[in-house]
Design a protein around this motif. Sequence first.
Motif, PDB file in Angstrom:
ATOM      1  N   GLU A 126      -6.234  -5.283  -5.250  1.00  0.00           N
ATOM      2  CA  GLU A 126      -5.003  -4.769  -4.649  1.00  0.00           C
ATOM      3  C   GLU A 126      -5.300  -3.563  -3.773  1.00  0.00           C
ATOM      4  N   TRP A 127      -6.169  -2.664  -4.254  1.00  0.00           N
ATOM      5  CA  TRP A 127      -6.457  -1.456  -3.474  1.00  0.00           C
ATOM      6  C   TRP A 127      -7.253  -1.788  -2.225  1.00  0.00           C
ATOM      7  N   LEU A 128      -8.157  -2.733  -2.316  1.00  0.00           N
ATOM      8  CA  LEU A 128      -8.922  -3.154  -1.143  1.00  0.00           C
ATOM      9  C   LEU A 128      -7.985  -3.751  -0.098  1.00  0.00           C
ATOM     10  N   ALA A 129      -7.016  -4.565  -0.538  1.00  0.00           N
ATOM     11  CA  ALA A 129      -6.060  -5.165   0.400  1.00  0.00           C
ATOM     12  C   ALA A 129      -5.208  -4.104   1.077  1.00  0.00           C
ATOM     13  N   LEU A 130      -4.860  -3.042   0.371  1.00  0.00           N
ATOM     14  CA  LEU A 130      -4.074  -1.963   0.962  1.00  0.00           C
ATOM     15  C   LEU A 130      -4.917  -1.089   1.897  1.00  0.00           C
ATOM     16  N   GLN A 146       0.466   2.058   7.688  1.00  0.00           N
ATOM     17  CA  GLN A 146       0.712   1.098   8.761  1.00  0.00           C
ATOM     18  C   GLN A 146       1.429  -0.125   8.181  1.00  0.00           C
ATOM     19  N   GLY A 147       1.861  -1.033   9.083  1.00  0.00           N
ATOM     20  CA  GLY A 147       2.769  -2.093   8.679  1.00  0.00           C
ATOM     21  C   GLY A 147       2.227  -3.087   7.682  1.00  0.00           C
ATOM     22  N   ARG A 148       0.893  -3.229   7.578  1.00  0.00           N
ATOM     23  CA  ARG A 148       0.333  -4.182   6.622  1.00  0.00           C
ATOM     24  C   ARG A 148       0.420  -3.683   5.185  1.00  0.00           C
ATOM     25  N   ASP A 149       0.901  -2.464   4.982  1.00  0.00           N
ATOM     26  CA  ASP A 149       1.183  -1.987   3.626  1.00  0.00           C
ATOM     27  C   ASP A 149       2.137  -2.916   2.890  1.00  0.00           C
ATOM     28  N   PHE A 150       2.978  -3.629   3.635  1.00  0.00           N
ATOM     29  CA  PHE A 150       4.052  -4.402   3.026  1.00  0.00           C
ATOM     30  C   PHE A 150       3.703  -5.874   2.818  1.00  0.00           C
ATOM     31  N   ASP A 151       2.433  -6.238   2.937  1.00  0.00           N
ATOM     32  CA  ASP A 151       2.076  -7.650   2.853  1.00  0.00           C
ATOM     33  C   ASP A 151       2.600  -8.321   1.583  1.00  0.00           C
ATOM     34  N   ALA A 152       2.407  -7.688   0.433  1.00  0.00           N
ATOM     35  CA  ALA A 152       2.836  -8.302  -0.826  1.00  0.00           C
ATOM     36  C   ALA A 152       4.354  -8.479  -0.864  1.00  0.00           C
ATOM     37  N   LEU A 153       5.077  -7.452  -0.461  1.00  0.00           N
ATOM     38  CA  LEU A 153       6.538  -7.521  -0.456  1.00  0.00           C
ATOM     39  C   LEU A 153       7.046  -8.466   0.631  1.00  0.00           C
ATOM     40  N   ALA A 195       3.632   7.343  -3.381  1.00  0.00           N
ATOM     41  CA  ALA A 195       4.899   6.645  -3.511  1.00  0.00           C
ATOM     42  C   ALA A 195       4.594   5.242  -4.050  1.00  0.00           C
ATOM     43  N   PRO A 196       5.557   4.587  -4.715  1.00  0.00           N
ATOM     44  CA  PRO A 196       5.341   3.205  -5.122  1.00  0.00           C
ATOM     45  C   PRO A 196       4.906   2.348  -3.921  1.00  0.00           C
ATOM     46  N   THR A 197       3.887   1.523  -4.097  1.00  0.00           N
ATOM     47  CA  THR A 197       3.355   0.725  -2.982  1.00  0.00           C
ATOM     48  C   THR A 197       4.082  -0.598  -2.792  1.00  0.00           C
TER      49      THR A 197
END
Length: 311
Positions: A200-204, A55-62, A292-294
């Motif tokens: 990081e994994w918890l945030a994802l 889902q779209g929150r995968d990209f929070d860091a980027l 895939a790279p996160t």
Amino acid sequence: MLEQPRLQYVTCAVAGNTEAGRSNATHRMAYWEWNHTGDLRHPHVIVCVHGLTRQGRDFDALASQLALHARVICPDVVGRGYSDWLDNPQGYQVPLYVADMLALLQQVHKAAPIGSLDWVGTSMGGLIGMGLAGEKSIQPVLPVPIRRLVLNDVGPVIEPASLVRIGGYVGKNMVYASEAQAVEALWQLSRGFGPHTPDEWLALSRPMLRPESGLAVRLHYDPAIGEPMRAMTPEMAAAGEQLLWQLYDSIGADTLVLRGAESDLLSAKTAQSMAERGPRARVIEFAGVGHAPTLVSFDQVAAVLAFLCGS
């Protein structure tokens, strides 16, 4: 200035859907908009689209970094996150996703004109990006052509082993007794994403979960999203590969391919072919990463940031 993403929705049409007596059904697609530029009408727009079950929150860091330079749009593809689920699971395919993204782009463009458009697509999101950037009939409908395209661990050839692996878990084991159990189960399924800290994994993982009952949680996607993939025959796969190469060869955008060096979905051979034909993509590999790279680690974020926001 938007310090956190703003959740918005776009209504998408499904022309020809006669289910339940409807000739032109609609559904809503959610999207997250980031903007740290100080200009709510900033003309540079970057769309980031996730993989099959994400889902779209995968990209929070980027997105938090890209948003210093552009409006960043991260949709929840239909059937995932805060978007509607489809009545007919056969709609969960790239052509419908492409149509939804056109509706999204038109809404974003109407709110504030898009002057420059870039695309970041992980796995399924990359296939959608190839459809938008490579299909000639779509180009007149886009607000502006896609300028730069990032294909994250995906290309015209999808390795059969990866389809077997993905088909083995999509839509299964959807409910877990606790958040901690769900986070651990997602990690076991996603070790190909490469090393991540627990935080990081918890945030994802947290955006992937919704309360069920008591302390239980449920994965936040429609279990039926995998049905079209499981129905695919070898003949259909071969025809799809040919079409994807045609789309890829027609791409006019500057293209960057990111590959996990241990990916079972995008082979090194396919990545090399992508560097030699069509848009002649630049290819970057990340050691110790599969599919895939996160786009969470510093080196992965830096690669995308330099490509999209550098000179």
